[in-house]
Design an enzyme around this catalytic site. Structure first.
Site: not given
Ligand SMILES: CC(C)(COP(=O)(O)OP(=O)(O)OC[C@H]1O[C@@H](n2cnc3c(N)ncnc32)[C@H](O)[C@@H]1OP(=O)(O)O)[C@@H](O)C(=O)NCCC(=O)NCCS
Length: 330
Positions: A287, A257, A116
């Site tokens: 993204n 980004h 990215c």
């Molecule tokens: C991916 C992201 C949105 C997840 O958000 P979060 O608040 O960290 O959520 P978590 O990973 O803690 O998940 C929380 C819960 O939601 C669930 N969950 C994950 N994806 C889900 C979805 N699409 N829909 C519903 N629930 C979901 C998980 O399983 C978890 O459940 P649990 O508590 O029963 O285990 C966040 O971590 C993020 O944006 N990270 C950076 C990713 C990124 O930018 N990547 C690209 C880099 S260039």
């Protein structure tokens, strides 16, 4: 000391027609529009058609950038394509684009993979090559067909990504203090296990088993990436401002980004810059990795958000974990 500046002469972008909204995704995996929007800010993303390659998207973005710059394909002597989803592992996506766009065979063509952060890395590379005096006009493209490496059964990743392309034409002017003022690139290589595609490379070539396990798809430890992303982007932004002796309040626009609205909001808080100085289009595209900054840049320019004399900050992070920032005076 250099007496010229490298400047962006034109930009263009392209988003495929097909829109995949959150409601439709919620019929594919266990998720909801509310969850996706509240955790990421994403409402919809674009998907390339099956027969629409990364090179095809890159060509359209490039044609739009050339038209805006008032240049012809024959004027370009350097093409850098930032992508982690090239048409094929070999040859480079840049070679497909060179041919489809009708660029000169004397054009240097190569791909650059910094995930990215790719567009910021490619812009810096192009500017350095132009400053060397050996090249005159560069075409820098960020393009991704991430839909080809998404596991559509993995709700933790499939809601985040989209396809698209953005391009910029870079040239030189005999004037200092304009264009690219500076860049700050880096990587936290210890984070290679946070965001990756494990199979299909030379370490673990694709096998029938790896395909069955969908190991050719993106895997991510979202929470860890989130933390490192905020740290990397904040540091990259602060470093470049310090290096160029520019205060945050002198920045007219930040083009971050587009991975997650919450990450952008965190950067806004850290830099103490209001959100109205940030370009946000993650809601419409998700993204798009290396394409995200050039698409946002093109939209910002075309909607009149960038004026002569303005200082714009580009700041990115991505798999690697790479990061990069660039300051541009228009
Ligand atoms: C991916 C992201 C949105 C997840 O958000 P979060 O608040 O960290 O959520 P978590 O990973 O803690 O998940 C929380 C819960 O939601 C669930 N969950 C994950 N994806 C889900 C979805 N699409 N829909 C519903 N629930 C979901 C998980 O399983 C978890 O459940 P649990 O508590 O029963 O285990 C966040 O971590 C993020 O944006 N990270 C950076 C990713 C990124 O930018 N990547 C690209 C880099 S260039």
């Amino acid at each position: 000391m250099s007496t010229c500046s490298t400047v962006i002469l034109g930009t263009g972008s392209y988003a495929p027609e097909r829109v995949l909204g959150n409601a439709e995704l919620a019929r594919m995996v266990e998720t909801s529009d509310e969850w996706i929007r509240s955790r990421t800010g994403i409402s919809e993303r674009r998907l390339a058609a099956t027969d629409e390659n990364a090179s095809d998207m890159g060509v359209i973005a490039a044609q739009r950038a050339l038209a805006e710059a008032g240049l012809q394909p024959a004027d370009i002597d350097l093409l850098i394509v930032a992508t982690c989803t090239p048409d094929m592992p070999m040859p480079a996506c840049a070679c497909f684009i060179q041919h489809k766009l009708g660029l000169n065979t004397r054009t240097a063509c190569f791909d650059l993979n910094a995930a990215c952060s790719g567009f910021v890395y490619a812009l810096d590379t192009a500017c350095a090559m132009l400053t060397s005096g050996r090249y005159q006009k560069a075409l820098v493209i960020g393009v991704e067909k991430l839909s080809s490496v998404i596991d559509w059964q993995d709700r933790t990743t499939c809601v985040l990504f989209g396809d698209g392309a953005g391009a910029a034409i870079v040239g030189k002017v005999d004037e200092v203090g304009r264009g690219l003022l500076g860049t700050r690139l880096g990587a936290f290589g210890e984070g290679t296990d946070l965001l990756y595609i494990s199979h299909g490379g030379s370490r673990s070539p694709t096998t029938a088993e790896s395909i069955a396990a969908r190991d050719h798809c993106i895997r991510m430890k979202g929470k860890e990436v989130f933390k490192l992303a905020v740290r990397a982007m904040d540091e990259a932004a602060r470093d470049i401002l310090e290096q160029c002796h520019i205060r945050p309040d002198q920045i007219s626009l930040v083009i971050p980004h587009q991975a997650n609205l919450r990450i952008i909001e965190a950067i806004s808080e850290y830099l103490e810059l209001p959100m109205d100085r940030f370009v946000v289009n993650v809601d419409r595209y998700g993204n798009t990795s290396a394409a995200s900054i050039p698409i946002a840049l093109d939209e910002a320019r075309r909607s009149g958000r960038i004026k002569t004399g303005d200082v714009t900050l580009l700041v990115a992070f991505g798999a690697g974990l790479t990061y990069g920032s660039a300051l541009i005076r228009w």
